[in-house]
Design a protein around this motif. Structure first.
Motif, PDB file in Angstrom:
ATOM      1  N   ASN A  42      66.631 -40.487 -21.860  1.00 60.27           N
ATOM      2  CA  ASN A  42      66.044 -41.822 -21.953  1.00 60.27           C
ATOM      3  C   ASN A  42      67.186 -42.836 -21.904  1.00 60.27           C
ATOM      4  N   PHE A  66      67.471 -45.885 -21.749  1.00 60.21           N
ATOM      5  CA  PHE A  66      67.432 -47.130 -22.516  1.00 60.21           C
ATOM      6  C   PHE A  66      68.398 -47.097 -23.692  1.00 60.21           C
ATOM      7  N   TYR A  67      68.571 -45.908 -24.259  1.00 59.03           N
ATOM      8  CA  TYR A  67      69.369 -45.801 -25.483  1.00 59.03           C
ATOM      9  C   TYR A  67      70.869 -45.680 -25.249  1.00 59.03           C
ATOM     10  N   PHE A  68      71.296 -45.756 -23.985  1.00 60.29           N
ATOM     11  CA  PHE A  68      72.721 -45.611 -23.687  1.00 60.29           C
ATOM     12  C   PHE A  68      73.262 -46.850 -23.004  1.00 60.29           C
TER      13      PHE A  68
END
Lengths: 304, 559
Positions: free
Chosen positions: B456, B458-460
């Protein structure tokens, strides 16, 4: 060093497991962070809606606080009466929290809400916005986006979504905010901020509806983030009707990335998508312009 | 008289929904379980990168290094020379680029050498003895793992020092002898006996070893250089020499008197090493390979550095014939295309008509690969390509009690592949000798690894990849000093934070945060860190979708 995202959200145990929301429901996730941030010194007012279903069938409740299920048009009026009564009893410290759907806010409940806002009644009013009458079979509401297909607008809704945040901001209430479940820390922060203020505080929280929007069980969070990143639903706050702060918004991602995730937009042709893109760009530009409008208060004008 | 009154109930709710069960709704349930990362699966030594990279981020360098050497006793070596297939498979390539895993390994390897950390101790003695033939990366890796499994190990090395290709085949500017010495010494310190100048040269010697030891591991490498007969015939041994011999004698400081114009033939790492060594000796170097640059087996960065150092690359070409004049060897060359119908691993060049050109060479160095010398191992069944036939999982050969690995048994000719083969053979040997806790190591497939779609993104947040700092080309040519520098502490911290820890839970709590049913409980006592509350979980899969790294998955519930 790189900050990897990690949410630190303080929760109080108010919302219970075992509730009746569909698996993966975005609204249930929103209710978790709203109730668990408001805390137990709260009375909830809930009109007919999915929230009423989720709050529990009698004699069960999913909320470890007193809740009052009122009529669809009367949430703000009920909340007004309860708060005034509490003040009269010397218990004005108890929070009154309305959690209503978009039907009960944008359409059927708007007159009592507008009146309460005009009088600046003391309450936190949260609208869980799933953009339609999803509890009764996905009919369109005043919140349904332009061109979205619903059971009552199968070919696409011919009119635009009302802008409830702007309607409320125009009442010059102390606090208006938009939020969504993809950013639970932002949602919890706004609820806490509203809780600790006085007067009418209004939050509209976008909560994707799996059945009504036509998205998979595990997609509500992702879709809500796309709504923000494409500029379809920017996250912002308005204080006293004129001080705008944008928290998150358009990252330049085309609106199609949001639309393509949902069955209710599957019928759109490229021209219609272009129209929606244009609307997003225009509203995003307007919102950004509003953040830059700063006007010294007139010396004769007393704000609340 | 007062009217009768009815009591109005003030509380209608008698219970809360957490008495109810919504778990019966589900068709699937989330399971927190480690899933191998693609780097782990792609690693020939089966290294668990996410674990030790996370430890680097926490500043626990020794703990990280111990995790690394659990599989690979040569981190400072592979941190310099590994072809890092881990980075090719890294899921972070979907963002800004692979994590610099090789650089992190280099960093840890050097931290260990500077601090003098010892390898994990030898295992409890099994009372059994194993002979390892060849003290190169495969043999020493096997010896190390056998020692840890509790075997007495004797390594027989034909040369005067151990290290094999690491010492004699890789130039100092890529891998210093000091690093090789220190990493080998740590293995000796575990109680591995290395006998140098001890060749196993004939079938009788192998038979004798089979009698004296409980098992024998053959890791003699591939020493016999492949030649091109028409060049040998034209130039003779003075002008046409073999690349490995050239590297070995150069590293011993010998001047081979090659003349000024050197043509190197080959497209692998060895050819690049030869070309760059010759440049450091002041030669004009032309590198000629059958493969075009994009498909040369050498690592891209090696080719790039060779070009920076002034090597002239003539790719997609061959020397079709040669004539000796008084001054030099005249190579008549032609451009080629490679036959796409040829079997995998076989290069079948097809000359491009009318593309002929001539190259003058004072000497030609051949670096087109080597074959093993199997004279002493005639009793061991051979495979088609001139190697010993082995079972890849256990290293077992067709001769009972005899195992083999590394270049002698494989065409997959990389240092890390040899280290991995040594490790697998050690476990295979232990399993065959009835070790109570050893088994043939399982083969992992990339399909079992965390896929890019499970990340996912988005979290990086974006973070640029760190490259190792390298000395400038002009300075490099002045000698054999190391080209690539290890990461600084800050660089290592940055690069370790870029690791997405695919498949390995880092307790980010996303599964807990995004559950609409609050059906996940944090539980520090569990190895998986979370408990699923089966009474409530409706099986929606939001926890799986919002897990940044594929550390939780859904399993269907039988009805």
């Amino acid at each position: 060093m790189i900050d990897q995202l990690k949410y630190e959200i303080e929760e109080k145990p108010v919302f219970c497991s075992g509730h009746n929301a569909c698996p993966g429901c975005g609204e249930a996730l929103a209710i978790r962070y709203i109730l668990n941030t408001m805390g137990s010194n709260t009375i909830a007012v809930i009109p007919p809606s999915c929230i009423a279903i989720i709050s529990g069938h009698q004699p069960y409740s999913s909320m470890r606080i007193p809740t009052y299920q009122t009529t669809l048009e009367a949430s703000a009026a009920s909340a007004t009466g309860m708060k005034r009564s509490l003040i009269r009893q010397g218990r004005g410290d108890v929070n009154i929290l309305v959690i209503a759907g978009d039907g009960g806010t944008y359409d059927i409940g708007i007159q009592s809400l507008s009146g309460a806002a005009e009088r600046n009644e003391d309450m936190v009013y949260v609208c869980l916005d799933n953009e339609g009458y999803m509890n009764t079979g996905s009919q369109k509401s005043g919140s349904t986006p332009y061109l979205a297909s619903t059971s009552s607008t199968p070919g696409g809704k011919p009119t635009e979504k009302k802008d409830i945040a702007e309607i409320m901001a125009a009442h010059r209430v102390p606090y208006v905010a938009t939020a969504t479940i993809g950013y639970p820390d932002d949602l919890a922060r706004k609820v806490a901020k509203a809780r600790d203020m006085k007067g009418m505080r209004f939050i509209v929280c976008l909560t994707p509806c799996l059945a009504g929007w036509g998205i998979p069980d595990d997609a509500a969070v992702r879709v809500s983030r796309l709504a923000v990143e494409t500029g379809f639903f920017p996250l912002y706050e308005v204080e006293d009707g004129e001080h705008y702060t944008i928290n998150r918004g358009h990252t330049g991602l085309p609106v199609e990335r949001y639309l393509e995730t949902q069955r209710r937009f599957k019928h759109l042709d490229p021209d219609q998508i272009a129209t929606l893109q244009g609307q997003v760009e225009h509203k995003w530009a307007l919102l950004q312009a509003r953040t830059k409008l700063e006007c010294e208060p007139h010396p004769e004008y007393l704000t609340r | 008289m007062s009217a009768p009154t009815t009591e109005i109930r003030t509380q209608w709710t008698t219970s809360f929904t957490d008495e109810l069960t919504t778990g019966t709704w589900r068709a699937a349930i989330p399971v927190h379980a480690y899933k191998p990362s693609p780097c782990h699966v792609a690693c020939p030594v089966s290294n668990g990168m996410p674990g030790w990279i996370k430890a680097i981020g926490e500043g626990a360098y020794q703990q990280a290094w111990l995790s690394l050497v659990d599989t690979n006793p040569f981190p400072a070596t592979t941190g310099r020379v590994c072809h890092h297939p881990c980075e090719s498979e890294c899921n972070r390539t979907v963002l800004e680029g692979a994590v610099g895993i090789n650089g992190l390994e280099h960093f840890l390897g050097d931290q260990a050498l500077a601090a003098g950390w010892a390898l994990p101790p030898a295992g409890e003695s099994t009372g059994k003895r194993v002979a390892v033939v060849g003290a190169g990366p495969a043999g020493l890796s096997c010896a190390y793992h056998l020692r840890r499994l509790g075997y007495d190990v004797t390594v027989l090395e034909s040369r005067e020092k151990p290290g094999g290709l690491l010492r004699y085949g890789i130039p100092e500017y890529r891998l210093t002898e000091e690093v090789v010495d220190k990493e080998i010494q740590r293995i000796v310190d575990l109680g591995v006996e290395i006998r140098t100048n001890a060749p196993v040269a004939d079938p009788e010697s192998l038979e004798r070893l089979r009698g004296e030891y409980d098992a024998v591991f053959l890791a003699v490498g591939a020493q016999r250089a492949k030649r091109l007969g028409h060049l040998d015939d034209a130039g003779g041994p003075a002008r046409v020499i073999d690349g490995l011999e050239y590297l070995r004698r150069s590293s011993a400081g010998e001047d081979l008197g090659l003349g000024q114009r050197v043509v190197v033939i080959g497209g692998g790492s060895a050819a690049i090493d030869v070309a760059r060594t010759a440049r450091r000796q002041g030669k004009s170097v032309t590198l000629m390979s059958l493969e075009t640059r994009n498909i040369m087996p050498a690592q891209d960065e090696e080719v790039f550095e060779a070009l920076e150092e002034g090597v002239t690359l003539v790719d997609g070409a061959m020397a079709a014939s040669a004539t000796l004049t008084e001054e030099c060897l005249n190579l008549e060359c032609t451009l080629v295309t490679l036959d796409t119908e040829a079997p995998v691993g076989v290069l079948r060049p097809m000359p491009v008509e009318g593309s002929g050109f001539a190259v003058e060479a004072d000497s030609v160095i051949m670096a087109i690969g080597q074959d093993p010398d199997l004279t002493a191992f005639a009793a061991v069944p051979a495979a088609g390509g001139g190697t010993i036939q082995v079972d890849m999982a256990s290293g077992a050969t067709g001769l009972p009690g005899v195992f083999a690995g590394g270049d002698v048994a494989s065409q997959y000719r990389y240092v890390s592949a040899a280290i991995g083969a040594g490790r697998r053979a050690a476990w295979g040997i232990a399993a065959s000798l009835g070790h109570p806790s050893a088994e043939v190591l399982p083969h992992l497939d990339l399909k079992q690894a965390v896929q890019k779609e499970e990340i996912n993104a988005f979290y990086f947040p974006p973070a640029e990849r760190t490259e190792k700092e390298r000395t400038g080309a002009a300075e490099r040519l002045l000698g054999f000093a190391e080209v690539a520098k290890a990461f600084s502490v800050d660089q290592a911290a940055h690069e370790s934070a870029r690791c997405m820890s695919c498949g390995l839970c880092v307790e980010c709590d996303n599964c807990f945060v995004f559950c609409p049913d609050t059906a996940i409980k944090k539980d520090a006592d569990r190895p998986e860190h979370y408990a699923i509350l089966e009474q409530y979980c409706k099986g929606c899969g939001l926890c799986v979708a919002e897990c940044p790294r594929g550390a939780v998955h859904l399993e269907a519930v039988a009805r």
